[in-house]
Design a protein around this motif. Sequence first.
Motif, mmCIF file in Angstrom:
data_model
loop_
_atom_site.group_PDB
_atom_site.id
_atom_site.type_symbol
_atom_site.label_atom_id
_atom_site.label_comp_id
_atom_site.label_asym_id
_atom_site.label_seq_id
_atom_site.Cartn_x
_atom_site.Cartn_y
_atom_site.Cartn_z
ATOM 1 N N ALA A 175 0.850 -1.475 -0.161
ATOM 2 C CA ALA A 175 -0.373 0.045 -0.447
ATOM 3 C C ALA A 175 0.826 1.314 -0.204
ATOM 4 O O ALA A 175 0.441 2.296 1.046
ATOM 5 N N VAL A 176 1.998 1.315 -0.976
ATOM 6 C CA VAL A 176 2.380 2.425 -0.594
ATOM 7 C C VAL A 176 2.255 3.717 -1.428
ATOM 8 O O VAL A 176 1.568 3.018 -2.831
ATOM 9 N N THR A 177 2.224 4.964 -0.823
ATOM 10 C CA THR A 177 0.997 6.263 -0.924
ATOM 11 C C THR A 177 1.863 7.042 -2.367
ATOM 12 O O THR A 177 1.856 7.996 -3.022
ATOM 13 N N SER A 178 3.840 6.276 -2.308
ATOM 14 C CA SER A 178 4.461 8.074 -2.407
ATOM 15 C C SER A 178 5.614 7.065 -2.458
ATOM 16 O O SER A 178 6.259 6.060 -1.955
ATOM 17 N N ILE A 179 6.546 8.154 -3.508
ATOM 18 C CA ILE A 179 8.072 7.220 -2.950
ATOM 19 C C ILE A 179 8.927 8.184 -3.345
ATOM 20 O O ILE A 179 8.366 9.676 -3.927
ATOM 21 N N ASP A 180 10.329 7.793 -3.002
ATOM 22 C CA ASP A 180 11.259 9.482 -2.951
ATOM 23 C C ASP A 180 12.457 8.903 -2.905
ATOM 24 O O ASP A 180 12.645 8.085 -2.928
ATOM 25 N N LEU A 181 13.402 9.256 -4.478
ATOM 26 C CA LEU A 181 14.199 8.994 -4.809
ATOM 27 C C LEU A 181 15.322 9.742 -4.754
ATOM 28 O O LEU A 181 15.773 10.906 -4.849
ATOM 29 N N ARG A 182 16.738 9.321 -3.484
ATOM 30 C CA ARG A 182 17.738 9.780 -3.932
ATOM 31 C C ARG A 182 19.265 9.185 -4.518
ATOM 32 O O ARG A 182 19.496 8.606 -3.804
ATOM 33 N N PRO A 183 19.788 9.602 -5.642
ATOM 34 C CA PRO A 183 20.637 9.183 -6.205
ATOM 35 C C PRO A 183 22.319 9.278 -5.718
ATOM 36 O O PRO A 183 22.067 10.845 -4.964
ATOM 37 N N GLY A 184 22.967 8.523 -5.422
ATOM 38 C CA GLY A 184 24.438 9.173 -4.940
ATOM 39 C C GLY A 184 25.588 8.988 -5.725
ATOM 40 O O GLY A 184 24.683 9.788 -7.733
ATOM 41 N N ARG A 185 26.532 9.047 -5.669
ATOM 42 C CA ARG A 185 27.537 9.641 -7.313
ATOM 43 C C ARG A 185 27.689 8.165 -7.963
ATOM 44 O O ARG A 185 27.450 6.676 -7.286
ATOM 45 N N LEU A 186 27.691 8.729 -9.908
ATOM 46 C CA LEU A 186 27.554 7.654 -10.250
ATOM 47 C C LEU A 186 29.830 7.323 -10.553
ATOM 48 O O LEU A 186 30.265 7.757 -10.528
ATOM 49 N N VAL A 187 29.509 5.866 -10.548
ATOM 50 C CA VAL A 187 31.228 5.490 -10.664
ATOM 51 C C VAL A 187 31.580 4.377 -11.548
ATOM 52 O O VAL A 187 30.134 4.008 -12.107
ATOM 53 N N HIS A 188 32.448 3.972 -12.378
ATOM 54 C CA HIS A 188 32.197 2.871 -13.605
ATOM 55 C C HIS A 188 33.441 1.986 -12.788
ATOM 56 O O HIS A 188 35.098 1.990 -12.720
ATOM 57 N N PRO A 189 33.061 0.884 -12.419
ATOM 58 C CA PRO A 189 33.749 -0.023 -11.640
ATOM 59 C C PRO A 189 35.032 -0.769 -12.829
ATOM 60 O O PRO A 189 35.344 -1.588 -11.986
#
Length: 506
Positions: free
Chosen positions: A79-93
């Motif tokens: 019963a998800v009512t909202s979503i929040d996304l917080r991206p971090g740093r993009l890296v190239h492994p």
Amino acid sequence: MRSRGLVVLAGVVVLVLAVGVGAALVLPGRGGGGPGPEKVAADYFAAWRDGSFTRMEKLVAGAPANFADQHRALSRGLAVTSIDLRPGRLVHPRPRHAQQDFTVSRELSGRGTWSLRSVLRLGEVDGRWRVLWSPSTLYPGLKGMGSWRMREIDVPLLALTDRDGRALPEGGPLEPYVGELTDRLATDGDEAEAEDDASPWAIELQDGGGPAQRVKVFGDRTGRKIRTTLDRRVQAAAEKAVQDAPGEAAIVAMRPSTGEILAVADGLGGRGAFLGLYPPGSTFKLVTAAALLGDGMSAGSGADCPATVVTAQRTIRNHDGRSLGRASLRDAFAQSCNTTFARLAVERVKAAKLAASARAFGFEGPVTPGVPASRGRFPEPESGAELAEAAIGQGRVQASPLTMAMVAGAVADGTWRSPRMVATRLVRATGDPVRPSHAVPDAAALRSMMRAVVTEGTAEVGSGEPSHAWFVGYRGDLAFSVLVQGGGSGPKVAVPVAAAFLGQVR
């Protein structure tokens, strides 16, 4: 079968399972055409915030037919009512691959906020950057179409803490283990009286046909506090290393002198660090070497290492056709001579002694750290060909990351100890037996052989499947295993994961 090597990193002796030589790269990357990974990731997160599964799917390479349904199953089940996304740093492994850690927070219809950390993986596909999506992007370690639900908890809640009495980290790969341990330790007599009508609730996940797992608890009806053996500092280092790994990975760290589990960072899903079973490949040569030492050989004993050998009608080859000719057992171990260990197992050790050595390192016996764990598997070989394969960790031999951490710990300390996440009396309170400790003969010689290893190698899985990258070892009173599922290359994949972990543990 490939070879295996040992590397010494800042005083730690580690057993590497990989092929090739190299290290992780940090490079800016763009495909031959179209937007780069930064733009693709940003567009994917924007579409996810908007709930546009169609836009998300267009950015995914080979999205499954039930891509949108998997997202909807989680949202509807909880019963998800909202979503929040917080991206971090993009890296190239590694070249042509990128990844970006992120935190996703979901509001659950008045029940509270559920936050967790995951990783978005990207790669160049046909010259263009695409999201390399798997169910674990939605929830770390998820294997398929999960079934989600919220359930009221009738048993009392226990406040599990780290070894120093501090709160355990939330939102990470440890939660399924803590939830299971809480269930197993709770008793009716510990229940605290509720001050209001609010009851605690739990998020439960059933992934495939396995049992439902508790992954998060909401509410404050807490009874007694129980200290675990977990170390927040070691756990944080392991979680960060697994989160940044270029694939689904796990790290298990333990204290060899006591058997205490210090960290469990699991990106495999289904509590795979304890329950998953994988071919241990050349790491199993530690077990075979112990059997040879117990049979009268020494590290300096002569041993032939031809490029190819036929023993018990089974052809065994060394990686890249390597041949040492006449060498010592230490040299054969250091260069991971498959031919040496397979032939000596067949012609000298025999099946019963190798099986006994495996049992001495915890294979085939109950492993009861406080939550369910699989036994390492060493079915006694039924033929010489099976024995040759088993000696180099192939055939029917299987181990979990916990199993191989136990092997590393036993070599480091000279004593095999039953692993545990809580005090021994509490492990018994869950109904699990605690196996007695026992000495590991010739552990000093095994440590000297580990230090001699300078090559890198890999464990193989079934034909046509990618290799798993293993990395096991110890530093002082810290033993660990690293597994990157399908990682292929230890130096390029598993070694950086282990180095990142050890670099944060001082």
